[in-house]
Write an enzyme that holds these catalytic residues in place. Structure first.
Site, PDB file in Angstrom:
ATOM      1  N   CYS A 130       0.837  -1.211   0.000  1.00 33.64           N
ATOM      2  CA  CYS A 130       0.000   0.000   0.000  1.00 33.64           C
ATOM      3  C   CYS A 130       0.863   1.250   0.000  1.00 33.64           C
ATOM      4  O   CYS A 130       0.412   2.314  -0.401  1.00 33.64           O
ATOM      5  CB  CYS A 130      -0.863   0.046   1.232  1.00 33.64           C
ATOM      6  N   ARG A 158       4.141   1.536  -1.279  1.00 33.47           N
ATOM      7  CA  ARG A 158       5.309   1.575  -2.166  1.00 33.47           C
ATOM      8  C   ARG A 158       5.114   0.738  -3.433  1.00 33.47           C
ATOM      9  O   ARG A 158       4.389  -0.255  -3.416  1.00 33.47           O
ATOM     10  CB  ARG A 158       6.543   1.064  -1.432  1.00 33.47           C
ATOM     11  N   GLY A 203     -10.854  -7.998   5.275  1.00 35.40           N
ATOM     12  CA  GLY A 203      -9.576  -8.462   4.729  1.00 35.40           C
ATOM     13  C   GLY A 203      -8.452  -8.395   5.753  1.00 35.40           C
ATOM     14  O   GLY A 203      -8.688  -8.377   6.969  1.00 35.40           O
ATOM     15  N   GLU A 204      -7.250  -8.311   5.226  1.00 33.82           N
ATOM     16  CA  GLU A 204      -6.050  -8.364   6.071  1.00 33.82           C
ATOM     17  C   GLU A 204      -5.980  -7.203   7.070  1.00 33.82           C
ATOM     18  O   GLU A 204      -5.756  -7.394   8.258  1.00 33.82           O
ATOM     19  CB  GLU A 204      -4.835  -8.312   5.143  1.00 33.82           C
TER      20      GLU A 204
HETATM   21  N1  LIG Z   1      -2.106  -4.865   3.602  1.00 30.44           N
HETATM   22  C1  LIG Z   1      -1.478  -3.803   4.093  1.00 30.44           C
HETATM   23  O1  LIG Z   1      -0.377  -3.903   4.634  1.00 30.44           O
HETATM   24  C2  LIG Z   1      -2.118  -2.428   4.010  1.00 30.44           C
HETATM   25  C3  LIG Z   1      -1.559  -1.366   4.735  1.00 30.44           C
HETATM   26  C4  LIG Z   1      -2.174  -0.107   4.665  1.00 30.44           C
HETATM   27  C5  LIG Z   1      -3.322   0.063   3.891  1.00 30.44           C
HETATM   28  N2  LIG Z   1      -3.838  -0.960   3.174  1.00 30.44           N
HETATM   29  C6  LIG Z   1      -5.067  -0.702   2.396  1.00 30.44           C
HETATM   30  O2  LIG Z   1      -6.135  -1.231   3.139  1.00 30.44           O
HETATM   31  C7  LIG Z   1      -7.177  -1.660   2.254  1.00 30.44           C
HETATM   32  C8  LIG Z   1      -7.539  -3.092   2.558  1.00 30.44           C
HETATM   33  O3  LIG Z   1      -6.392  -3.885   2.316  1.00 30.44           O
HETATM   34  P1  LIG Z   1      -6.376  -5.420   2.687  1.00 30.44           P
HETATM   35  O4  LIG Z   1      -4.967  -5.855   2.583  1.00 30.44           O
HETATM   36  O5  LIG Z   1      -7.116  -5.638   3.968  1.00 30.44           O
HETATM   37  O6  LIG Z   1      -7.209  -6.018   1.477  1.00 30.44           O
HETATM   38  P2  LIG Z   1      -7.922  -7.430   1.388  1.00 30.44           P
HETATM   39  O7  LIG Z   1      -7.362  -8.370   2.377  1.00 30.44           O
HETATM   40  O8  LIG Z   1      -7.954  -7.789  -0.040  1.00 30.44           O
HETATM   41  O9  LIG Z   1      -9.427  -7.115   1.818  1.00 30.44           O
HETATM   42  C9  LIG Z   1     -10.202  -6.263   1.070  1.00 30.44           C
HETATM   43  C10 LIG Z   1     -11.563  -6.069   1.723  1.00 30.44           C
HETATM   44  O10 LIG Z   1     -12.274  -5.111   0.950  1.00 30.44           O
HETATM   45  C11 LIG Z   1     -13.614  -5.486   0.873  1.00 30.44           C
HETATM   46  N3  LIG Z   1     -14.083  -5.085  -0.454  1.00 30.44           N
HETATM   47  C12 LIG Z   1     -13.500  -5.363  -1.649  1.00 30.44           C
HETATM   48  N4  LIG Z   1     -14.192  -4.799  -2.645  1.00 30.44           N
HETATM   49  C13 LIG Z   1     -15.234  -4.161  -2.069  1.00 30.44           C
HETATM   50  C14 LIG Z   1     -16.307  -3.397  -2.563  1.00 30.44           C
HETATM   51  N5  LIG Z   1     -16.464  -3.195  -3.881  1.00 30.44           N
HETATM   52  N6  LIG Z   1     -17.176  -2.873  -1.683  1.00 30.44           N
HETATM   53  C15 LIG Z   1     -17.024  -3.086  -0.370  1.00 30.44           C
HETATM   54  N7  LIG Z   1     -16.017  -3.798   0.170  1.00 30.44           N
HETATM   55  C16 LIG Z   1     -15.156  -4.326  -0.676  1.00 30.44           C
HETATM   56  C17 LIG Z   1     -13.683  -6.970   1.079  1.00 30.44           C
HETATM   57  O11 LIG Z   1     -14.667  -7.196   2.016  1.00 30.44           O
HETATM   58  P3  LIG Z   1     -15.925  -8.129   1.769  1.00 30.44           P
HETATM   59  O12 LIG Z   1     -15.621  -8.983   0.557  1.00 30.44           O
HETATM   60  O13 LIG Z   1     -16.082  -8.897   3.008  1.00 30.44           O
HETATM   61  O14 LIG Z   1     -17.023  -7.169   1.538  1.00 30.44           O
HETATM   62  C18 LIG Z   1     -12.359  -7.316   1.773  1.00 30.44           C
HETATM   63  O15 LIG Z   1     -12.564  -7.596   3.118  1.00 30.44           O
HETATM   64  C19 LIG Z   1      -6.642  -1.475   0.851  1.00 30.44           C
HETATM   65  O16 LIG Z   1      -7.180  -0.301   0.301  1.00 30.44           O
HETATM   66  C20 LIG Z   1      -5.154  -1.366   1.046  1.00 30.44           C
HETATM   67  O17 LIG Z   1      -4.585  -0.574   0.035  1.00 30.44           O
HETATM   68  C21 LIG Z   1      -3.277  -2.218   3.249  1.00 30.44           C
END
Ligand SMILES: NC(=O)c1ccc[n+]([C@@H]2O[C@H](COP(=O)([O-])OP(=O)(O)OC[C@H]3O[C@@H](n4cnc5c(N)ncnc54)[C@H](OP(=O)(O)O)[C@@H]3O)[C@@H](O)[C@H]2O)c1
Length: 411
Positions: free
Chosen positions: A48, A50, A186-187
């Site tokens: 997210c 980089r 998600g994560e």
């Molecule tokens: N991973 C990291 O280290 C990190 C760090 C900082 C920020 N982020 C940001 O945090 C966000 C989530 O990242 P993640 O790693 O948790 O992703 P992830 O594990 O892929 O989870 C994504 C979540 O988004 C929901 N989702 C996807 N499309 C959607 C839609 N159209 N409407 C509503 N909900 C939707 C899904 O929930 P449901 O399917 O249950 O609805 C799922 O739980 C991202 O934007 C990412 O850029 C991530």
């Protein structure tokens, strides 16, 4: 001699919501193009915060890298002004900073090590990385793990999730009595929920489907709620953590602006791209924080971590030289391997001839001839080969070139 290169666009020089534009969506296609543009090996690392490219090439041609990166993303070459670069020791140091969590927005966070491991695994899968980058990344991942174990950085399970919960605690009085909501399963949502549960807060969890929210709550705590119910009654939630990959504003301006009374609502948007309309920040009584602002707040709270980070820099410096030497040593491997292959071919051929000449040699005699021929060749070849490796490790490329000429090897 080949060089290790790093080119990166990160949250340090570019707002997080702009990073999206630099992301490479189709890695296979990107790898193919970078290889065609002259990188002998490459690994893409995207999180997210980089977008980074590590490569191996005979020269540091960053304009070539920008050209290919532009092709892959559709961006103009001029958009890469914020790109940082580094080669050899600098690139290695940066990778070690990365895996140790030193270069993260939340210093010491743990996810990045896993993300780097996934990056090298997928580069291996795509056939984009080779001996040098595989060795470098595998060793860097081990160094990252060791540094975390030894220093305790990241021991408290620091993550963007736990930092967000801490920020909510700092900004909202008596959080325990408030309505807390997590959107996403998600994560990142898991990190938030775990942190909330650990600190004894009750909270609701909304997902696009109630079943997923229910399964999530079973695993990490909280009460599942229907997404439609949440938006219909958003005023119930004093603090909301939004962590989804929705490609649009999940929490729209009107959902909040039309609420009759708002007294101290906080929304933490951890999503990139943003999932909460920024105009919501202008509504009286609402405090909206996005990932960039969370990063800034976190940095201010990081004094003790910064001290640990300083100690880690010392460890990293030692590792950089060791890794650099390993990279140089690898330069000799193709020559050494090829020479040993040719020697083995000659040995096997001559052994077969000798066995045939002896005629009815019994298995014991054949084994003795085999062992002897091997011992003679290893005795002769090992020392020069090890000397070639050592010279390569010390960057003495003249020796490598002379050796290549002597052994008729094309470098
Ligand atoms: N991973 C990291 O280290 C990190 C760090 C900082 C920020 N982020 C940001 O945090 C966000 C989530 O990242 P993640 O790693 O948790 O992703 P992830 O594990 O892929 O989870 C994504 C979540 O988004 C929901 N989702 C996807 N499309 C959607 C839609 N159209 N409407 C509503 N909900 C939707 C899904 O929930 P449901 O399917 O249950 O609805 C799922 O739980 C991202 O934007 C990412 O850029 C991530």
């Amino acid at each position: 001699m080949s060089r290790i290169l790093n080119a990166r666009i990160t949250f340090r020089t570019t707002p997080v919501h702009m990073l999206e534009k630099f992301m490479m969506k189709d890695h296979k296609d990107a790898y193919r193009r970078f290889r065609e543009s002259g990188l002998e090996e490459c690994v893409i690392v995207q999180t997210c915060n980089r977008v980074e490219l590590f490569g191996r090439a005979s020269e540091a041609d960053y304009s070539g890298i920008i050209r290919t990166w532009s092709e892959v993303t559709g961006l103009d070459g001029g958009a890469f002004g914020a790109m940082e670069t580094g080669e050899d020791a600098e690139a290695i140091r940066h990778l070690l900073d990365l895996v140790s969590g030193l270069d993260s927005m939340v210093v010491g966070e743990e996810q990045v090590l896993g993300q780097v491991r996934e990056s090298i695994a997928s580069a291996k899968d795509a056939g984009a990385s080779g001996m040098h980058l595989n060795t470098l990344f595998d060793r860097a991942a081990r160094v990252g793990t060791r540094i975390r174990n030894v220093t305790g950085l990241g021991k408290e399970g620091v993550s963007v999730g736990s930092m967000a919960v801490r920020l909510a605690e700092e900004n909202v009085n008596d959080l325990k009595s408030k309505g807390v909501l997590v959107i996403g399963t998600g994560e990142v949502a898991t990190l938030v929920a775990k942190s909330l549960a650990r600190r004894g807060y009750s909270f609701s969890v909304a997902s696009r489907t109630l079943q997923r929210a229910a399964a999530f709550c079973e695993a990490v705590g909280g009460d599942p709620v229907r997404f439609e119910d949440v938006l219909a009654d958003f005023g119930r939630y004093d603090v909301s953590f939004v962590a989804t990959t929705a490609p649009f504003f999940l929490v729209a301006y009107d959902a909040v602006a039309t609420l009759s009374t708002i007294s101290g609502m906080m929304i933490l948007d951890l999503s990139n791209p943003r999932a909460v309309d920024e105009r919501i920040a202008t509504i009286p009584g609402v405090k909206l924080m996005n990932l960039d602002q969370i990063g800034e707040m976190v940095e201010r709270n990081m004094k003790d971590r910064a001290n640990k980070a300083e100690a880690i820099q010392g460890t990293i410096s030692g590792e950089v030289s060791a890794l650099e030497a390993s990279m140089r040593r690898l330069e000799a491997e193709p020559l050494v391997n090829e020479t040993f292959r040719v020697i083995e071919e000659i040995r096997a051929r001559e052994l077969a001839k000798a066995v045939q000449m002896v005629g009815d040699a019994d298995p014991r005699t054949v084994r003795i001839m085999d062992d002897m021929s091997r011992a003679v060749l290893e005795g002769i070849a090992s020392t020069p080969m090890n000397n070639i490796r050592r010279a390569s490790e010390h960057g003495d490329m003249d020796v490598l070139e002379v050796a290549a000429r002597i052994f008729d090897y094309d470098i």
